[in-house]
Design a protein around this motif. Structure first.
Motif, PDB file in Angstrom:
ATOM      1  N   ALA A 134       0.822  -1.218   0.000  1.00  0.00           N
ATOM      2  CA  ALA A 134       0.000   0.000   0.000  1.00  0.00           C
ATOM      3  C   ALA A 134       0.855   1.266   0.000  1.00  0.00           C
ATOM      4  O   ALA A 134       0.531   2.248  -0.673  1.00  0.00           O
ATOM      5  CB  ALA A 134      -0.932  -0.013   1.202  1.00  0.00           C
ATOM      6  N   LEU A 135       1.960   1.249   0.729  1.00  0.00           N
ATOM      7  CA  LEU A 135       2.861   2.414   0.744  1.00  0.00           C
ATOM      8  C   LEU A 135       3.488   2.640  -0.627  1.00  0.00           C
ATOM      9  O   LEU A 135       3.752   3.767  -1.021  1.00  0.00           O
ATOM     10  CB  LEU A 135       3.949   2.250   1.815  1.00  0.00           C
ATOM     11  N   GLU A 136       3.682   1.536  -1.354  1.00  0.00           N
ATOM     12  CA  GLU A 136       4.225   1.623  -2.719  1.00  0.00           C
ATOM     13  C   GLU A 136       3.279   2.426  -3.628  1.00  0.00           C
ATOM     14  O   GLU A 136       3.716   3.236  -4.449  1.00  0.00           O
ATOM     15  CB  GLU A 136       4.433   0.199  -3.279  1.00  0.00           C
ATOM     16  N   PHE A 137       1.967   2.236  -3.443  1.00  0.00           N
ATOM     17  CA  PHE A 137       0.989   3.015  -4.206  1.00  0.00           C
ATOM     18  C   PHE A 137       1.131   4.508  -3.916  1.00  0.00           C
ATOM     19  O   PHE A 137       1.095   5.342  -4.813  1.00  0.00           O
ATOM     20  CB  PHE A 137      -0.443   2.574  -3.885  1.00  0.00           C
ATOM     21  N   LEU A 138       1.309   4.832  -2.632  1.00  0.00           N
ATOM     22  CA  LEU A 138       1.468   6.246  -2.240  1.00  0.00           C
ATOM     23  C   LEU A 138       2.786   6.810  -2.756  1.00  0.00           C
ATOM     24  O   LEU A 138       2.859   7.958  -3.185  1.00  0.00           O
ATOM     25  CB  LEU A 138       1.421   6.405  -0.723  1.00  0.00           C
ATOM     26  N   GLU A 139       3.824   5.984  -2.722  1.00  0.00           N
ATOM     27  CA  GLU A 139       5.145   6.375  -3.241  1.00  0.00           C
ATOM     28  C   GLU A 139       5.030   6.797  -4.708  1.00  0.00           C
ATOM     29  O   GLU A 139       5.593   7.809  -5.137  1.00  0.00           O
ATOM     30  CB  GLU A 139       6.103   5.175  -3.097  1.00  0.00           C
ATOM     31  N   ASN A 140       4.269   6.018  -5.483  1.00  0.00           N
ATOM     32  CA  ASN A 140       4.099   6.316  -6.905  1.00  0.00           C
ATOM     33  C   ASN A 140       3.179   7.504  -7.139  1.00  0.00           C
ATOM     34  O   ASN A 140       3.271   8.174  -8.163  1.00  0.00           O
ATOM     35  CB  ASN A 140       3.558   5.090  -7.645  1.00  0.00           C
ATOM     36  N   GLU A 141       2.311   7.752  -6.193  1.00  0.00           N
ATOM     37  CA  GLU A 141       1.362   8.858  -6.322  1.00  0.00           C
ATOM     38  C   GLU A 141       2.025  10.203  -5.985  1.00  0.00           C
ATOM     39  O   GLU A 141       1.804  11.198  -6.654  1.00  0.00           O
ATOM     40  CB  GLU A 141       0.148   8.605  -5.408  1.00  0.00           C
ATOM     41  N   ILE A 142       2.871  10.228  -4.952  1.00  0.00           N
ATOM     42  CA  ILE A 142       3.501  11.501  -4.539  1.00  0.00           C
ATOM     43  C   ILE A 142       4.577  11.914  -5.547  1.00  0.00           C
ATOM     44  O   ILE A 142       4.789  13.097  -5.784  1.00  0.00           O
ATOM     45  CB  ILE A 142       4.059  11.437  -3.084  1.00  0.00           C
ATOM     46  N   LYS A 143       5.261  10.928  -6.142  1.00  0.00           N
ATOM     47  CA  LYS A 143       6.359  11.181  -7.091  1.00  0.00           C
ATOM     48  C   LYS A 143       7.306  12.255  -6.536  1.00  0.00           C
ATOM     49  O   LYS A 143       7.804  12.118  -5.435  1.00  0.00           O
ATOM     50  CB  LYS A 143       5.813  11.571  -8.470  1.00  0.00           C
ATOM     51  N   ASP A 144       7.511  13.352  -7.309  1.00  0.00           N
ATOM     52  CA  ASP A 144       8.435  14.379  -6.803  1.00  0.00           C
ATOM     53  C   ASP A 144       7.683  15.643  -6.392  1.00  0.00           C
ATOM     54  O   ASP A 144       8.251  16.722  -6.317  1.00  0.00           O
ATOM     55  CB  ASP A 144       9.524  14.691  -7.841  1.00  0.00           C
ATOM     56  N   LYS A 145       6.371  15.488  -6.121  1.00  0.00           N
ATOM     57  CA  LYS A 145       5.585  16.646  -5.683  1.00  0.00           C
ATOM     58  C   LYS A 145       5.909  16.952  -4.221  1.00  0.00           C
ATOM     59  O   LYS A 145       6.292  16.055  -3.465  1.00  0.00           O
ATOM     60  CB  LYS A 145       4.084  16.359  -5.808  1.00  0.00           C
ATOM     61  N   LYS A 146       5.725  18.202  -3.835  1.00  0.00           N
ATOM     62  CA  LYS A 146       5.970  18.583  -2.443  1.00  0.00           C
ATOM     63  C   LYS A 146       4.904  17.962  -1.545  1.00  0.00           C
ATOM     64  O   LYS A 146       5.201  17.344  -0.522  1.00  0.00           O
ATOM     65  CB  LYS A 146       5.955  20.106  -2.319  1.00  0.00           C
ATOM     66  N   PHE A 147       3.635  18.161  -1.929  1.00  0.00           N
ATOM     67  CA  PHE A 147       2.511  17.559  -1.226  1.00  0.00           C
ATOM     68  C   PHE A 147       1.655  16.812  -2.232  1.00  0.00           C
ATOM     69  O   PHE A 147       1.803  16.997  -3.436  1.00  0.00           O
ATOM     70  CB  PHE A 147       1.686  18.635  -0.487  1.00  0.00           C
ATOM     71  N   PHE A 148       0.742  15.988  -1.751  1.00  0.00           N
ATOM     72  CA  PHE A 148      -0.064  15.182  -2.677  1.00  0.00           C
ATOM     73  C   PHE A 148      -0.871  16.043  -3.641  1.00  0.00           C
ATOM     74  O   PHE A 148      -1.086  15.675  -4.782  1.00  0.00           O
ATOM     75  CB  PHE A 148      -0.985  14.228  -1.901  1.00  0.00           C
ATOM     76  N   GLY A 149      -1.320  17.213  -3.145  1.00  0.00           N
ATOM     77  CA  GLY A 149      -2.098  18.088  -4.010  1.00  0.00           C
ATOM     78  C   GLY A 149      -1.259  19.093  -4.773  1.00  0.00           C
ATOM     79  O   GLY A 149      -1.775  19.952  -5.479  1.00  0.00           O
ATOM     80  N   GLY A 150       0.050  19.031  -4.634  1.00  0.00           N
ATOM     81  CA  GLY A 150       0.934  19.999  -5.304  1.00  0.00           C
ATOM     82  C   GLY A 150       1.752  20.800  -4.310  1.00  0.00           C
ATOM     83  O   GLY A 150       2.471  20.234  -3.488  1.00  0.00           O
ATOM     84  N   GLU A 151       1.609  22.119  -4.342  1.00  0.00           N
ATOM     85  CA  GLU A 151       2.437  22.983  -3.486  1.00  0.00           C
ATOM     86  C   GLU A 151       1.855  23.210  -2.092  1.00  0.00           C
ATOM     87  O   GLU A 151       2.554  23.618  -1.186  1.00  0.00           O
ATOM     88  CB  GLU A 151       2.637  24.352  -4.177  1.00  0.00           C
ATOM     89  N   GLU A 152       0.533  22.987  -1.952  1.00  0.00           N
ATOM     90  CA  GLU A 152      -0.124  23.271  -0.673  1.00  0.00           C
ATOM     91  C   GLU A 152      -0.655  21.991  -0.036  1.00  0.00           C
ATOM     92  O   GLU A 152      -0.969  21.029  -0.723  1.00  0.00           O
ATOM     93  CB  GLU A 152      -1.307  24.249  -0.889  1.00  0.00           C
ATOM     94  N   LEU A 153      -0.789  22.036   1.284  1.00  0.00           N
ATOM     95  CA  LEU A 153      -1.392  20.914   2.007  1.00  0.00           C
ATOM     96  C   LEU A 153      -2.815  20.681   1.512  1.00  0.00           C
ATOM     97  O   LEU A 153      -3.559  21.628   1.286  1.00  0.00           O
ATOM     98  CB  LEU A 153      -1.512  21.249   3.500  1.00  0.00           C
ATOM     99  N   GLY A 154      -3.196  19.410   1.377  1.00  0.00           N
ATOM    100  CA  GLY A 154      -4.559  19.093   0.963  1.00  0.00           C
ATOM    101  C   GLY A 154      -5.105  17.910   1.736  1.00  0.00           C
ATOM    102  O   GLY A 154      -4.504  17.445   2.707  1.00  0.00           O
ATOM    103  N   LEU A 155      -6.239  17.403   1.274  1.00  0.00           N
ATOM    104  CA  LEU A 155      -6.938  16.321   1.970  1.00  0.00           C
ATOM    105  C   LEU A 155      -6.070  15.068   2.136  1.00  0.00           C
ATOM    106  O   LEU A 155      -6.044  14.473   3.211  1.00  0.00           O
ATOM    107  CB  LEU A 155      -8.223  15.956   1.204  1.00  0.00           C
ATOM    108  N   VAL A 156      -5.365  14.668   1.079  1.00  0.00           N
ATOM    109  CA  VAL A 156      -4.587  13.418   1.149  1.00  0.00           C
ATOM    110  C   VAL A 156      -3.435  13.559   2.145  1.00  0.00           C
ATOM    111  O   VAL A 156      -3.153  12.641   2.916  1.00  0.00           O
ATOM    112  CB  VAL A 156      -4.067  12.996  -0.250  1.00  0.00           C
ATOM    113  N   ASP A 157      -2.808  14.724   2.172  1.00  0.00           N
ATOM    114  CA  ASP A 157      -1.733  14.959   3.153  1.00  0.00           C
ATOM    115  C   ASP A 157      -2.275  14.845   4.575  1.00  0.00           C
ATOM    116  O   ASP A 157      -1.667  14.203   5.439  1.00  0.00           O
ATOM    117  CB  ASP A 157      -1.131  16.362   2.964  1.00  0.00           C
ATOM    118  N   ILE A 158      -3.427  15.484   4.791  1.00  0.00           N
ATOM    119  CA  ILE A 158      -4.024  15.460   6.129  1.00  0.00           C
ATOM    120  C   ILE A 158      -4.407  14.030   6.508  1.00  0.00           C
ATOM    121  O   ILE A 158      -4.160  13.581   7.630  1.00  0.00           O
ATOM    122  CB  ILE A 158      -5.239  16.421   6.201  1.00  0.00           C
ATOM    123  N   ALA A 159      -4.976  13.291   5.556  1.00  0.00           N
ATOM    124  CA  ALA A 159      -5.330  11.884   5.815  1.00  0.00           C
ATOM    125  C   ALA A 159      -4.078  11.068   6.135  1.00  0.00           C
ATOM    126  O   ALA A 159      -4.109  10.159   6.966  1.00  0.00           O
ATOM    127  CB  ALA A 159      -6.045  11.294   4.605  1.00  0.00           C
TER     128      ALA A 159
END
Length: 225
Positions: A134-159
């Motif tokens: 499951a962490l591998e899925f998140l690893e591929n989703e975050i890639k080289d972005k700062k946060f999951f939603g881009g530059e700002e904190l969002g729902l996925v980061d908070i989760a």
């Protein structure tokens, strides 16, 4: 703004990642609230009244109206206080954010918890493997972005506060390697960025007492083996 802030109460416990999600959302929005620390071994009348279905924290009460379940509460906060949006405005991106938040709850929280707090060796190995997958899925989703939603904190980061703060804590207690910089470099980098974000930093519980609490639980579990 003041009308929305008339009466906001959060019922929680200090070591809960789910309560922490709500604290981050409130901090991000600049909402003032009353915090009520619950004792889950001796639940208050208030908790039982406001969350009779699950009898769990967090419970969020806005002008006398209660809500339970952390991700639902975070979305409600986002819709009620419009500043610093937590969910994307694009409907597809918003649906994706909900999807990944659910993946964290369905695939990571339970498996990683059981990786640590399970006595049976085979069961434990199965849960470690599930956590890694499951962490591998998140690893591929975050890639080289700062946060999951881009530059700002969002729902996925908070989760994913559970991933950033609680997984490193419990893996240290159990001597496991769940989230490491070698195995998940992108996710690990994100976790450092996230826990050091000023809003998150102020919302996280103090590490030492939370560590001591879960260490005590872990030791008593294996002592009774």
């Amino acid at each position: 703004m003041a009308s929305n802030q008339e009466e906001v109460t959060l019922l929680g416990v200090i070591g809960s990642p789910f309560v922490c999600r709500v604290k981050i959302a409130l901090k991000l929005k600049g909402v003032e609230y009353n915090y009520v620390e619950e004792n889950l071994a001796n639940k208050s009348e208030l908790l039982l009244k406001y969350n009779p279905v699950h009898k769990k924290v967090p419970v969020f009460v806005h002008n006398g109206k209660p809500l339970a379940e952390s991700l639902i509460i975070v979305e409600y906060i986002d819709e009620t206080w419009k500043n610093n949006p937590i969910l994307p405005s694009d409907s597809y991106q918003r649906a994706l954010a909900r999807f990944w938040s659910k993946v964290i709850d369905d695939k990571i929280v339970g498996a990683s918890w059981k990786s640590v707090f399970t006595v049976d060796e085979k069961e434990r190995e199965k849960n470690v493997a599930e956590t890694h997958e499951a962490l591998e899925f998140l690893e591929n989703e975050i890639k080289d972005k700062k946060f999951f939603g881009g530059e700002e904190l969002g729902l996925v980061d908070i989760a994913a506060v559970y991933v950033a703060f609680w997984i490193p804590l419990v893996q240290e207690i159990a001597g496991l390697e769940l989230l490491t910089s070698e195995k998940f470099p992108n996710l690990y980098k994100w976790s450092q960025e996230f826990v050091n974000h000023p809003i998150v930093k102020e919302s996280l519980p103090p590490r030492d007492p939370v560590f001591a609490f879960f260490k005590g639980r872990y030791e008593s579990l294996f002592a009774s083996k």
